[in-house]
Design a protein around this motif. Structure first.
Motif, PDB file in Angstrom:
ATOM      1  N   VAL A   1     -21.491  43.182  32.072  1.00 48.26           N
ATOM      2  CA  VAL A   1     -20.679  43.416  30.897  1.00 48.26           C
ATOM      3  C   VAL A   1     -19.653  44.508  31.205  1.00 48.26           C
ATOM      4  N   LYS A   2     -18.467  44.378  30.629  1.00 46.44           N
ATOM      5  CA  LYS A   2     -17.443  45.408  30.806  1.00 46.44           C
ATOM      6  C   LYS A   2     -17.680  46.507  29.785  1.00 46.44           C
ATOM      7  N   VAL A   3     -18.013  47.705  30.256  1.00 50.90           N
ATOM      8  CA  VAL A   3     -18.310  48.822  29.365  1.00 50.90           C
ATOM      9  C   VAL A   3     -17.058  49.648  29.144  1.00 50.90           C
ATOM     10  N   VAL A   4     -16.720  49.878  27.877  1.00 47.31           N
ATOM     11  CA  VAL A   4     -15.571  50.706  27.518  1.00 47.31           C
ATOM     12  C   VAL A   4     -16.036  51.785  26.544  1.00 47.31           C
ATOM     13  N   PRO A   5     -15.319  52.907  26.455  1.00 43.68           N
ATOM     14  CA  PRO A   5     -15.719  53.956  25.519  1.00 43.68           C
ATOM     15  C   PRO A   5     -15.644  53.472  24.079  1.00 43.68           C
ATOM     16  N   TYR A   6     -16.564  53.924  23.281  1.00 44.83           N
ATOM     17  CA  TYR A   6     -16.526  53.618  21.856  1.00 44.83           C
ATOM     18  C   TYR A   6     -15.540  54.560  21.192  1.00 44.83           C
ATOM     19  N   ASP A   7     -14.512  54.014  20.538  1.00 42.80           N
ATOM     20  CA  ASP A   7     -13.485  54.870  19.946  1.00 42.80           C
ATOM     21  C   ASP A   7     -13.472  54.809  18.431  1.00 42.80           C
ATOM     22  N   GLY A   8     -14.467  54.195  17.828  1.00 42.81           N
ATOM     23  CA  GLY A   8     -14.574  54.196  16.378  1.00 42.81           C
ATOM     24  C   GLY A   8     -13.959  52.977  15.726  1.00 42.81           C
ATOM     25  N   GLY A   9     -14.470  52.664  14.532  1.00 39.99           N
ATOM     26  CA  GLY A   9     -13.925  51.572  13.758  1.00 39.99           C
ATOM     27  C   GLY A   9     -14.398  50.208  14.193  1.00 39.99           C
ATOM     28  N   VAL A  10     -13.877  49.194  13.505  1.00 37.98           N
ATOM     29  CA  VAL A  10     -14.274  47.818  13.799  1.00 37.98           C
ATOM     30  C   VAL A  10     -13.071  46.906  14.038  1.00 37.98           C
ATOM     31  N   ALA A  11     -11.878  47.472  14.142  1.00 35.68           N
ATOM     32  CA  ALA A  11     -10.666  46.655  14.274  1.00 35.68           C
ATOM     33  C   ALA A  11     -10.703  45.768  15.519  1.00 35.68           C
ATOM     34  N   ARG A  12     -11.086  46.348  16.658  1.00 37.36           N
ATOM     35  CA  ARG A  12     -11.110  45.559  17.884  1.00 37.36           C
ATOM     36  C   ARG A  12     -12.215  44.509  17.820  1.00 37.36           C
ATOM     37  N   PHE A  13     -13.321  44.874  17.215  1.00 32.96           N
ATOM     38  CA  PHE A  13     -14.421  43.918  17.066  1.00 32.96           C
ATOM     39  C   PHE A  13     -13.965  42.704  16.260  1.00 32.96           C
ATOM     40  N   VAL A  14     -13.290  42.961  15.158  1.00 30.16           N
ATOM     41  CA  VAL A  14     -12.832  41.869  14.295  1.00 30.16           C
ATOM     42  C   VAL A  14     -11.858  40.956  15.038  1.00 30.16           C
ATOM     43  N   ALA A  15     -11.046  41.551  15.925  1.00 30.77           N
ATOM     44  CA  ALA A  15      -9.994  40.783  16.601  1.00 30.77           C
ATOM     45  C   ALA A  15     -10.467  40.042  17.849  1.00 30.77           C
ATOM     46  N   ASP A  16     -11.591  40.453  18.437  1.00 27.54           N
ATOM     47  CA  ASP A  16     -11.998  39.926  19.737  1.00 27.54           C
ATOM     48  C   ASP A  16     -13.421  39.378  19.671  1.00 27.54           C
ATOM     49  N   LYS A  17     -13.581  38.081  19.817  1.00 25.37           N
ATOM     50  CA  LYS A  17     -14.890  37.430  19.715  1.00 25.37           C
ATOM     51  C   LYS A  17     -15.817  37.755  20.888  1.00 25.37           C
ATOM     52  N   ASP A  18     -15.264  38.284  21.966  1.00 28.82           N
ATOM     53  CA  ASP A  18     -16.088  38.653  23.124  1.00 28.82           C
ATOM     54  C   ASP A  18     -16.404  40.138  23.150  1.00 28.82           C
ATOM     55  N   PHE A  19     -16.085  40.826  22.074  1.00 30.43           N
ATOM     56  CA  PHE A  19     -16.250  42.278  21.997  1.00 30.43           C
ATOM     57  C   PHE A  19     -17.519  42.619  21.219  1.00 30.43           C
ATOM     58  N   SER A  20     -18.328  43.505  21.786  1.00 25.76           N
ATOM     59  CA  SER A  20     -19.528  44.014  21.122  1.00 25.76           C
ATOM     60  C   SER A  20     -19.455  45.532  21.103  1.00 25.76           C
ATOM     61  N   GLN A  21     -20.253  46.169  20.277  1.00 30.24           N
ATOM     62  CA  GLN A  21     -20.181  47.627  20.187  1.00 30.24           C
ATOM     63  C   GLN A  21     -21.464  48.228  19.641  1.00 30.24           C
ATOM     64  N   GLN A  22     -21.637  49.503  19.888  1.00 31.74           N
ATOM     65  CA  GLN A  22     -22.731  50.248  19.292  1.00 31.74           C
ATOM     66  C   GLN A  22     -22.462  50.368  17.798  1.00 31.74           C
ATOM     67  N   CYS A  23     -23.509  50.544  17.011  1.00 35.42           N
ATOM     68  CA  CYS A  23     -23.315  50.679  15.570  1.00 35.42           C
ATOM     69  C   CYS A  23     -24.576  51.231  14.926  1.00 35.42           C
ATOM     70  N   PHE A  24     -24.438  51.641  13.688  1.00 34.85           N
ATOM     71  CA  PHE A  24     -25.558  51.832  12.779  1.00 34.85           C
ATOM     72  C   PHE A  24     -25.570  50.570  11.921  1.00 34.85           C
ATOM     73  N   ILE A  25     -26.718  49.949  11.732  1.00 37.36           N
ATOM     74  CA  ILE A  25     -26.699  48.709  10.961  1.00 37.36           C
ATOM     75  C   ILE A  25     -26.373  48.950   9.492  1.00 37.36           C
ATOM     76  N   THR A  26     -26.376  50.222   9.078  1.00 39.82           N
ATOM     77  CA  THR A  26     -25.995  50.558   7.705  1.00 39.82           C
ATOM     78  C   THR A  26     -24.510  50.858   7.585  1.00 39.82           C
ATOM     79  N   ALA A  27     -23.743  50.663   8.661  1.00 41.83           N
ATOM     80  CA  ALA A  27     -22.347  51.097   8.642  1.00 41.83           C
ATOM     81  C   ALA A  27     -21.391  50.009   9.116  1.00 41.83           C
ATOM     82  N   GLU A  28     -21.160  49.925  10.431  1.00 39.02           N
ATOM     83  CA  GLU A  28     -20.141  49.026  10.972  1.00 39.02           C
ATOM     84  C   GLU A  28     -20.315  47.565  10.585  1.00 39.02           C
ATOM     85  N   PRO A  29     -21.544  47.035  10.572  1.00 42.76           N
ATOM     86  CA  PRO A  29     -21.669  45.632  10.163  1.00 42.76           C
ATOM     87  C   PRO A  29     -21.167  45.378   8.744  1.00 42.76           C
TER      88      PRO A  29
END
Length: 365
Positions: free
Chosen positions: A203-231
């Motif tokens: 997997v290509k690891v990139v720094p987490y920079d906050g928010g969900v904009a890139r996640f919403v735009a990229d179907k191959d993008f995953s990220q760390q999260c709190f399940i009470t927040a970003e989802p």
């Protein structure tokens, strides 16, 4: 609302192992630190409009002293949060608003936190009586000589998770790590644990920079999260988040842990016990009905709307009110869980040696 993550970037302090860490639960954050400015003695009157607006009952008044017996003055104490008012702290606000703290003879001022607020140091140095931390931070801080003890653990299951797109069909974190891009802070203990267990070579690891904009735009993008927040944020933007708890992989530190300094426990153990009892009552009430506390916190954290307060409170419930918590009581901690975490941190190189559990858990609920 948990919309971006300056706080999570701040958590890299733990990985550097340079000073006593100021780790807080790794939830996506963006707001500036925001204090409360009210104590439990003033809160019922001060919060009544907010409670009424949400249809909540008025805070219960503390029991009156027996006739002819002067009321003992409430002990003034401070609780320092490691982030701004949000549902993860709801039970503490409820304990104040309902009179649970007052019933135990405590006049509690809740101090809102934020990125860079050194809660552990504030507790260890006696600036505040109680604070909110994470179990891994407690162990790391004590290894460096910090005078802190864990007292009460809100989250029995850590809300830290990996978020991917449901359309990818992943069945677990192992599948997520087989391809695509993952935004994560690799120096954090749970990330190091996942890397050691599965490897990050596919997997290509990139720094987490906050928010969900890139996640919403990229179907191959995953990220760390709190399940009470970003989802919650991603769903509201029309995305298809699927989440997998890191706890399910075997790394499950207590989160939103109330800490106090060892000196206070030695000097006034009954005050510490009283705080824990009131906190438990506050959380029991909040889990039953978060309306009143949410209304109070919403006035202090205007960046988070009412709908998100409700969604976050509901999402965190099963992580707090677990079968173990139902058996042992809300906030309870076990020696076995702390021993497991300590061994994992030693294995990951975060700790040099195992702590003495008898000393660590002397004040545990």
């Amino acid at each position: 609302m948990h919309s971006s993550d300056s706080r999570r970037l701040f958590l890299q302090a733990l990985a550097s192992l340079v000073a006593v860490p100021v780790l807080a639960p790794a939830c996506s954050r963006s707001q500036s630190p925001e204090g409360d400015g009210r104590s439990s003695a003033a809160s019922p009157a001060g919060s009544a409009p907010a409670a009424a607006a949400q249809g909540a009952a008025a805070p219960a008044a503390p029991a009156a002293p027996a006739q002819g017996t002067p009321a003992a003055p409430a002990a003034k104490v401070k609780l320092a949060l490691n982030w701004v008012p949000e549902p993860e702290f709801g039970g503490f606000y409820e304990a104040r608003e309902s009179g649970a703290f007052a019933k135990e003879g405590l006049d509690v001022e809740i101090l809102g936190g934020g990125a860079g607020v050194p809660v552990v140091q504030m507790v260890a140095g006696g600036q505040v009586d109680f604070g909110i931390s994470g179990a891994d931070e407690v162990l790391t801080a004590r290894a460096r000589g910090a005078d802190v003890l864990p007292l009460f653990a809100v989250f029995q299951t850590s809300p830290q998770a990996i978020m991917t797109h449901e359309s990818r069909g992943a069945k677990g974190i192992a599948d997520v790590l087989k391809s695509g891009t993952l935004a994560i802070e690799p120096g954090l203990p749970y990330a190091a644990y996942l890397k050691k267990k599965y490897g990050f070579d596919k997997v290509k690891v990139v720094p987490y920079d906050g928010g969900v904009a890139r996640f919403v735009a990229d179907k191959d993008f995953s990220q760390q999260c709190f399940i009470t927040a970003e989802p919650i944020a991603a769903r509201r933007k029309g995305s298809d988040p699927a989440t997998f708890l890191v706890a399910s992989e075997g790394f499950n530190p207590y989160v939103v842990v109330v800490i106090t300094r060892a000196a206070l426990w030695k000097e006034n153990p009954e005050r510490v016990r009283a705080f824990a009892r009131a906190a438990r009552e506050g959380w029991r009430t909040y889990l039953h009905d978060p309306t009143r506390a949410n209304a109070v916190m919403a006035k202090l954290n205007t960046s988070m709307d009412a709908e998100t307060f409700v969604a976050a409170a509901e999402a965190q419930r099963p992580l707090i009110e677990t079968p173990e918590a139902k058996e042992k009581g809300l906030g309870a901690m076990t020696r076995e869980r702390w021993e497991t975490l300590a061994k994992q941190l030693v294995d990951l190189g975060v700790l040099q040696k195992l702590p003495t559990m008898d000393d660590l858990l002397v004040a545990a609920l």
